[in-house]
Design a protein around this motif. Structure first.
Motif, PDB file in Angstrom:
ATOM      1  N   GLU A 186      16.694 -21.436  13.071  1.00 57.01           N
ATOM      2  CA  GLU A 186      18.114 -21.710  13.443  1.00 57.01           C
ATOM      3  C   GLU A 186      18.344 -22.864  14.120  1.00 57.01           C
ATOM      4  O   GLU A 186      19.557 -23.722  13.859  1.00 57.01           O
ATOM      5  CB  GLU A 186      18.251 -20.534  14.460  1.00 57.01           C
ATOM      6  CG  GLU A 186      18.522 -19.292  13.876  1.00 57.01           C
ATOM      7  CD  GLU A 186      19.301 -18.219  14.759  1.00 57.01           C
ATOM      8  OE1 GLU A 186      20.057 -17.700  14.266  1.00 57.01           O
ATOM      9  OE2 GLU A 186      19.001 -18.158  15.949  1.00 57.01           O
ATOM     10  N   SER A 261      21.706 -17.522  17.135  1.00 57.02           N
ATOM     11  CA  SER A 261      21.825 -16.535  17.983  1.00 57.02           C
ATOM     12  C   SER A 261      21.446 -17.042  19.432  1.00 57.02           C
ATOM     13  O   SER A 261      21.295 -18.024  19.647  1.00 57.02           O
ATOM     14  CB  SER A 261      20.446 -15.657  17.716  1.00 57.02           C
ATOM     15  OG  SER A 261      19.483 -16.340  17.837  1.00 57.02           O
ATOM     16  N   ARG A 262      22.022 -15.963  20.221  1.00 60.06           N
ATOM     17  CA  ARG A 262      21.983 -16.390  21.792  1.00 60.06           C
ATOM     18  C   ARG A 262      20.800 -16.849  22.338  1.00 60.06           C
ATOM     19  O   ARG A 262      20.868 -18.052  22.988  1.00 60.06           O
ATOM     20  CB  ARG A 262      22.777 -15.385  22.652  1.00 60.06           C
ATOM     21  CG  ARG A 262      23.117 -15.773  23.845  1.00 60.06           C
ATOM     22  CD  ARG A 262      23.868 -14.463  24.540  1.00 60.06           C
ATOM     23  NE  ARG A 262      25.144 -14.028  24.077  1.00 60.06           N
ATOM     24  CZ  ARG A 262      26.245 -14.809  24.322  1.00 60.06           C
ATOM     25  NH1 ARG A 262      26.167 -15.996  24.686  1.00 60.06           N
ATOM     26  NH2 ARG A 262      27.481 -14.303  23.445  1.00 60.06           N
ATOM     27  N   ASP A 294      25.182 -12.395  18.959  1.00 56.22           N
ATOM     28  CA  ASP A 294      23.830 -11.591  19.663  1.00 56.22           C
ATOM     29  C   ASP A 294      23.510 -10.749  18.706  1.00 56.22           C
ATOM     30  O   ASP A 294      23.925 -10.103  17.698  1.00 56.22           O
ATOM     31  CB  ASP A 294      24.589 -10.580  20.646  1.00 56.22           C
ATOM     32  CG  ASP A 294      25.458 -11.183  21.756  1.00 56.22           C
ATOM     33  OD1 ASP A 294      24.762 -11.948  22.709  1.00 56.22           O
ATOM     34  OD2 ASP A 294      26.539 -10.793  22.163  1.00 56.22           O
ATOM     35  N   PRO A 297      17.779 -13.440  15.664  1.00 52.58           N
ATOM     36  CA  PRO A 297      18.070 -14.770  14.783  1.00 52.58           C
ATOM     37  C   PRO A 297      17.796 -14.549  13.502  1.00 52.58           C
ATOM     38  O   PRO A 297      16.978 -13.807  12.887  1.00 52.58           O
ATOM     39  CB  PRO A 297      16.857 -15.618  15.500  1.00 52.58           C
ATOM     40  CG  PRO A 297      16.524 -15.097  16.721  1.00 52.58           C
ATOM     41  CD  PRO A 297      16.515 -13.621  16.621  1.00 52.58           C
ATOM     42  N   THR A 707      25.689 -10.230  12.913  1.00 55.82           N
ATOM     43  CA  THR A 707      25.296 -11.790  12.393  1.00 55.82           C
ATOM     44  C   THR A 707      26.383 -11.813  11.390  1.00 55.82           C
ATOM     45  O   THR A 707      26.535 -13.032  11.012  1.00 55.82           O
ATOM     46  CB  THR A 707      24.099 -11.757  11.758  1.00 55.82           C
ATOM     47  OG1 THR A 707      23.923 -10.648  10.796  1.00 55.82           O
ATOM     48  CG2 THR A 707      22.928 -11.732  12.734  1.00 55.82           C
TER      49      THR A 707
END
Length: 750
Positions: A186, A261-262, A294, A297, A707
């Motif tokens: 990511e 992702s966070r 959230d 990933p 996602t």
């Protein structure tokens, strides 16, 4: 503070106004040699013997100085420098200011602007007011370029130490390579946009050698699908080169979108803040849009499937709007029973009402589809008697349609254009497969009859008066037998013809060309009826709506236009693509159009509102083929990367990837029932894919994944039903007849 910094620079940069000494100051500005010196705060501007400040109230100037002090106090020396330079203040302005306010006497102290304890937003609102201070800046030569280009590029002027760019970048690279595998994929997405912006910043600030070293050192690390962009980038080595470059301006003005992702985002943020790596953090804040979700990933393969477009992925918000992808209700038409029908009825033992048996993909059922738009959502043309006759013919043909599937593949009939030295650029078939037309690079359009029936023109006006208008065969009688021939040539364009499209009723033909026009031709008289002028550059594609009347065009000016045949101005303009629009298609219900572009994205537009309701990213090259499934639910797209991607329109997601072609895909077509997808390519092959299986295998609960992404199976080989080679003919058009025979066309290339 990055936001304040950017805002300040812009506020000052946007005003580019000449200053002239005001009359009542008697032109006595020589003491200031064009710079702004602040009067002592206590003195009023019109005190005798005191020079007036050039155009602009002293308060504005004070605010500007106060802002500078505020920035200085917060150790933002770089921003102070930039703002001071832009406003044309002398280097000692701030020290003067401090001296002034201390020695201003009791009356003066009340006028100094105290910024202690002010927050950034109130400060910014002050700055926008104070931007008129820029009016006092020394006159700049008006640039040949439009002012907005300067504003866009000016964001690159806040640079750090050029020697450290490589250090910053390799530091970030080392960090990302050291994180856990699940975050690495990511975070690696950040490399490409950062690389481009850092390189451009170096070029813009005239650090040519550093830029060259930076490019050579890190360009090899970028993903292979950015190769073409990097080639363009490598040719931009001087500040002057940046001015006219459209691609670059788009890259600058549209934020590059990354979906992260966070957890991964927090890692990156923490690293940059610990290292005090402001240079990179500023670029991320200013030029990147990070869409944080959230959850787990994404994996490398999931990211690769979606990335590759000029401006990153689509924001998830972009694909949330409701889309009415269902079909409109078919008009009720009674089918007359004749001998042929009765025979067919006995064979198949069907009920008497000849409504053709429809496929499981549910196209054109009698019930109103809950996902369909209302019949009157957009005005559609009334059905004429000839249209009704055509519908009846269509239904009769449909009863003889062959059901296709993995065990029952269509026959393919290939039309090779031999000796097409005029350069065949586009092909289309009429819906009933009776005519074929070709667009050529010599600016002609040629129409052939595929049936034994020859092409004839309507008789001249004098001869028409002699015909009995009431006779049954009046449509036959008005045709002039003397003009019968197998093909006709249409002259009118002044450049290569890139796209052609027959109207659903076979009476008209559209063609678009490099000359920037779209022409509407009559197939009764074989003459041009209208030339539509709206595009200023080549028009790459055009297509009629399945209901006729409306058509769509797209070209080099990056704007798609919706037209109606009886209006010479476009009804809608769809702008949003960052590069040429290379393919256009109407949705089967005519309420939506889809455009594919060389910015490697696909956009779905609502005809009623003109809004973009879907953005699909995932192709690694310009998109040249688009096709909707007959039920309107799915879209297939093909590009120069040789991949066919499948999209679910309702959920706004990619649901499949078909690999097999080795060259650009120029044509895609679903069979009449939607069971089979055919693709034609420059690799001289036609491939057939099992569309039913591709769509049925979907695990729909995955659609709700936060996602906004499902895991793609690598099952191209299972879905591939057949590959058919031509000897040496690239396939540029495909068409299923009403009985599901597949027609293919291309120019033989010895």
């Amino acid at each position: 503070m990055a936001a304040v910094q950017g805002g300040l620079v812009d506020a000052v940069e946007k005003k580019d106004i000449k200053t002239e000494p005001s009359e009542d100051s008697g032109g006595n500005n020589n003491a200031n040699d064009g710079r702004i010196l602040s009067p002592p705060p206590g003195s009023s501007a019109s005190a005798p013997g005191g020079n007036k400040t050039p155009a602009g109230a002293p308060e504005d100037q004070q605010t500007l100085l106060a802002v500078l002090q505020f920035l200085k106090k917060n150790n933002l020396a770089e921003s102070v420098e930039i703002l001071r330079r832009e406003a044309g203040l002398p280097e000692d302005a701030l020290d003067l200011k401090a001296g002034d306010s201390s020695g201003a006497g009791s009356g003066g102290a009340g006028d100094t602007v105290d910024l202690e304890g002010e927050d950034a937003s109130s400060l910014l609102s002050r700055v926008t007011v104070s931007s008129s201070a820029a009016a006092q800046a020394p006159t700049k030569a008006p640039s040949e370029d439009q002012p907005d280009v300067n504003v866009v590029l000016s964001a690159y002027s806040q640079q750090g130490d050029p020697a450290l760019y490589g250090v910053y970048y390799s530091g970030l690279k080392r960090f990302i390579e050291s994180v856990l595998d699940c975050h690495r994929a990511e975070l690696s997405q950040v490399f490409y946009p950062l690389f481009v912006h850092m390189y451009l910043e170096l070029v813009y600030n005239n650090h040519e050698n550093e830029a060259k070293v930076f490019f050579e050192k890190f360009s090899g690390d970028q993903e292979c699908y950015y190769e073409d962009d990097l080639r363009v980038l490598s040719s931009l080595t001087k500040k002057e080169h940046m001015r006219g470059n459209e691609t670059l301006l788009d890259f600058r003005t549209s934020k590059f979108v990354l979906r992260i992702s966070r957890d991964s985002y927090q890692l990156l943020k923490r690293h940059l803040q610990e290292r005090q790596n402001n240079q990179i953090w500023n670029i991320i804040q200013e030029h990147l849009y990070i869409d944080i979700f959230d959850g787990m990933p994404r994996s490398k393969s999931q990211i690769d499937a979606m990335s590759g477009s000029l401006a990153g992925e689509a924001k998830r918000e972009a694909n949330k709007a409701k889309v009415y992808y269902g079909l409109l209700k078919e008009p009720e038409i009674e089918l007359p029973l004749d001998d042929e029908d009765e025979e067919a009825e006995n064979e198949e033992g069907k009920p008497k009402k000849k409504k053709p048996k429809k496929d499981s993909m549910g196209s054109k059922s009698k019930k109103q589809d809950p996902n369909a738009p209302s019949q009157t959502r957009i005005p559609l043309p009334e059905l004429k008697d000839s249209d009704k006759l055509d519908k009846i013919m269509y239904m009769k043909e449909a009863t003889k349609r062959i059901r296709l599937g993995p065990d029952n593949l269509p026959s393919i009939c290939f039309y090779s254009f031999l000796n097409a030295y005029q350069g065949l650029t586009a092909v289309d078939f009429t819906d009933d497969s009776s005519l074929i037309a070709g667009g050529f690079a010599d600016s002609t359009v040629r129409v052939w009859s595929v049936t034994p029936k020859k092409l004839r023109k309507v008789k001249s006006a004098a001869d028409l008066n002699l015909i009995d208008k009431e006779s049954d065969d009046v449509l036959e009688r008005i045709m002039d037998e003397k003009t019968a021939s197998e093909s006709k040539i249409l002259y009118g364009h002044s450049g290569p013809v890139y796209g052609i499209s027959f109207s659903p009723d076979r009476n008209y033909l559209l063609s678009c060309s490099e000359d920037g026009t779209i022409r509407l031709w009559s197939l009764q008289t074989f003459t041009c009826l209208v030339g539509y002028k709206g595009h200023n550059y080549p028009v790459w594609d055009t297509q009629f709506s399945p209901h006729g009347y409306y058509f769509i065009s797209g070209g080099h000016d990056r704007v798609a236009r919706l037209w109606a045949t009886d209006h010479y101005q476009p009804l809608r303009m769809f702008s949003g693509h960052l590069a040429d629009i290379t393919a256009t298609r109407f949705h089967p219900n005519s309420n939506y159009v889809v455009t594919g572009s060389s910015d490697r994205t696909i956009r779905l537009w609502d005809v009623l509102t003109g809004n973009c309701v879907r953005i699909f990213t995932g192709h690694k090259g310009p998109i040249h083929a688009l096709a909707f499934s007959p039920n309107g639910k799915f879209l297939a797209s093909g590009a120069t990367d040789g991949r066919v991607l499948l999209w679910d329109i309702g959920h706004g997601l990619m649901i499949g990837e078909l690999k097999g072609h080795t060259d650009t895909i120029y044509s895609l077509k679903f069979s009449r029932d939607g069971e089979i997808l055919a693709s034609g390519s420059m690799d001289n092959t036609v491939r057939l894919w099992d569309a039913m299986k591709a769509f049925d295998d979907l695990e729909t609960d995955d659609f709700t994944a936060a996602t906004g992404h499902i895991h793609l199976q690598d099952n191209s080989q299972e879905l591939l039903l057949g590959t058919y080679m031509s000897k040496s003919t690239p396939v540029i058009h495909l068409h299923f007849t009403r009985r599901n025979l597949l027609l293919a066309a291309g120019a033989y290339n010895p």
